[in-house]
Design a protein around this motif. Sequence first.
Motif, PDB file in Angstrom:
ATOM      1  N   ASP A 251      -8.568  33.575  -4.819  1.00  0.00           N
ATOM      2  CA  ASP A 251      -9.362  34.459  -4.444  1.00  0.00           C
ATOM      3  C   ASP A 251      -9.220  35.354  -3.613  1.00  0.00           C
ATOM      4  O   ASP A 251      -8.384  34.191  -2.258  1.00  0.00           O
ATOM      5  N   ARG A 252      -9.909  36.235  -2.814  1.00  0.00           N
ATOM      6  CA  ARG A 252      -9.588  37.020  -1.082  1.00  0.00           C
ATOM      7  C   ARG A 252      -9.459  36.249  -0.308  1.00  0.00           C
ATOM      8  O   ARG A 252      -8.202  36.194   0.386  1.00  0.00           O
ATOM      9  N   PHE A 253     -10.447  35.121   0.359  1.00  0.00           N
ATOM     10  CA  PHE A 253     -10.083  34.138   0.641  1.00  0.00           C
ATOM     11  C   PHE A 253      -9.569  33.404   0.826  1.00  0.00           C
ATOM     12  O   PHE A 253      -8.602  32.825   2.109  1.00  0.00           O
ATOM     13  N   ASP A 254      -8.854  32.735  -0.409  1.00  0.00           N
ATOM     14  CA  ASP A 254      -7.553  31.402  -0.425  1.00  0.00           C
ATOM     15  C   ASP A 254      -6.288  32.733   0.227  1.00  0.00           C
ATOM     16  O   ASP A 254      -5.255  32.279   0.640  1.00  0.00           O
TER      17      ASP A 254
ATOM     18  N   PRO B 160      -5.912  26.143  14.228  1.00  0.00           N
ATOM     19  CA  PRO B 160      -7.135  25.620  14.696  1.00  0.00           C
ATOM     20  C   PRO B 160      -7.785  25.746  13.154  1.00  0.00           C
ATOM     21  O   PRO B 160      -7.949  27.186  13.220  1.00  0.00           O
ATOM     22  N   VAL B 161      -9.156  24.975  12.259  1.00  0.00           N
ATOM     23  CA  VAL B 161      -9.325  25.737  11.628  1.00  0.00           C
ATOM     24  C   VAL B 161     -10.960  26.878  12.352  1.00  0.00           C
ATOM     25  O   VAL B 161     -11.040  27.677  11.060  1.00  0.00           O
ATOM     26  N   THR B 162     -11.104  26.392  13.365  1.00  0.00           N
ATOM     27  CA  THR B 162     -12.094  27.346  13.620  1.00  0.00           C
ATOM     28  C   THR B 162     -11.257  28.791  13.846  1.00  0.00           C
ATOM     29  O   THR B 162     -12.632  29.461  13.627  1.00  0.00           O
ATOM     30  N   GLU B 163     -10.519  28.980  14.276  1.00  0.00           N
ATOM     31  CA  GLU B 163      -9.999  30.711  14.483  1.00  0.00           C
ATOM     32  C   GLU B 163      -9.321  30.787  12.831  1.00  0.00           C
ATOM     33  O   GLU B 163      -9.556  32.126  12.914  1.00  0.00           O
ATOM     34  N   LEU B 164      -8.985  29.946  12.142  1.00  0.00           N
ATOM     35  CA  LEU B 164      -8.811  30.573  10.851  1.00  0.00           C
ATOM     36  C   LEU B 164      -9.864  30.619   9.717  1.00  0.00           C
ATOM     37  O   LEU B 164      -9.990  32.073   9.263  1.00  0.00           O
TER      38      LEU B 164
ATOM     39  N   LEU C  83     -15.082  33.359   7.173  1.00  0.00           N
ATOM     40  CA  LEU C  83     -15.997  32.094   6.017  1.00  0.00           C
ATOM     41  C   LEU C  83     -16.458  31.207   7.656  1.00  0.00           C
ATOM     42  O   LEU C  83     -15.847  31.238   8.202  1.00  0.00           O
ATOM     43  N   SER C  84     -17.221  29.493   7.314  1.00  0.00           N
ATOM     44  CA  SER C  84     -17.330  29.064   8.271  1.00  0.00           C
ATOM     45  C   SER C  84     -16.291  28.081   8.597  1.00  0.00           C
ATOM     46  O   SER C  84     -15.856  27.466   7.826  1.00  0.00           O
ATOM     47  N   LYS C  85     -16.205  26.973   9.683  1.00  0.00           N
ATOM     48  CA  LYS C  85     -15.696  26.030   8.945  1.00  0.00           C
ATOM     49  C   LYS C  85     -15.355  24.699   7.926  1.00  0.00           C
ATOM     50  O   LYS C  85     -14.534  24.287   8.109  1.00  0.00           O
ATOM     51  N   THR C  86     -16.574  24.493   7.769  1.00  0.00           N
ATOM     52  CA  THR C  86     -16.254  23.850   6.625  1.00  0.00           C
ATOM     53  C   THR C  86     -16.033  23.847   5.095  1.00  0.00           C
ATOM     54  O   THR C  86     -15.373  23.646   4.294  1.00  0.00           O
TER      55      THR C  86
ATOM     56  N   ALA D  67     -12.447  23.332   3.810  1.00  0.00           N
ATOM     57  CA  ALA D  67     -12.285  22.463   2.328  1.00  0.00           C
ATOM     58  C   ALA D  67     -11.234  23.309   1.251  1.00  0.00           C
ATOM     59  O   ALA D  67     -10.640  23.000   0.838  1.00  0.00           O
ATOM     60  N   ARG D  68     -11.499  24.860   1.732  1.00  0.00           N
ATOM     61  CA  ARG D  68     -10.005  25.378   0.972  1.00  0.00           C
ATOM     62  C   ARG D  68      -8.979  24.985   1.197  1.00  0.00           C
ATOM     63  O   ARG D  68      -7.923  24.650   0.779  1.00  0.00           O
ATOM     64  N   VAL D  69      -8.920  25.120   2.366  1.00  0.00           N
ATOM     65  CA  VAL D  69      -6.726  24.288   2.981  1.00  0.00           C
ATOM     66  C   VAL D  69      -6.931  22.848   2.177  1.00  0.00           C
ATOM     67  O   VAL D  69      -5.952  23.126   1.904  1.00  0.00           O
TER      68      VAL D  69
END
Length: 154
Positions: free
Chosen positions: A9-12, A26-30, A36-39, A43-45
Motif C-alpha cells: 500500500d502507500r505506506f509500504d 531511525p524508525v521514529t524518523e521513518l 504512522l506511529s512507531k509501532t 511492524a511494516r518494516v
Amino acid sequence: MSDDLPELDRFDRAILAALSGDGRMPVTELARRIGLSKTPTQARVKRLEEAGVIAGYRAVLNPIRMGLANVAYVEVRLTDTREAALQAFNRAVRAVPEIEECHMMAAGFDYLMKVRTGDIADYRRVLGERISTLPHVASTSTYVAMEAVKETGL
C-alpha cells in the motif's frame, strides 16, 4: 497479486522509498515521514523484510573515491550455451571482483557485464587475464563509459 508477493500500500511504498535513500534512518524518523506511529511502522518494516521485499541493508561505497573511476561494459559471446556451460560461466564470473554486474541477455550476445577498474590499463589487464579466460568465452566487445549521467546506488 499472488500469495507469494505482499500487497504494497502507500505506506509500504513510502517506507521503501525512504529506506532506499537512507537505510540507517531511525524508525521514529521513518514513522514521522510516512505519517504512522512507531509501532505500526516497525511492524511494516519487519513484514517487508520477512517477505524479502527489503533484501538487506548495506553501506553504499563511492567507487571514484576508492580509485575505481573506469567503467567498461562488456558484451560476451560464449562458445557453448548449454546449461552446464552457462553454470560454469556464471560461477566463474562471481569470483572476479572487478565485475560489478553480469546479466544474461536475450540479444546478439550472451552476457553483458559492468566492469569497474582504476584506469584503462587496469581494465586491459582484467580483460586479458580474467574475462577472456572465463569458461566458454568466444569473444568480447568493450564499451568504455565516459561519464555516469545517472547511477542508482550512489
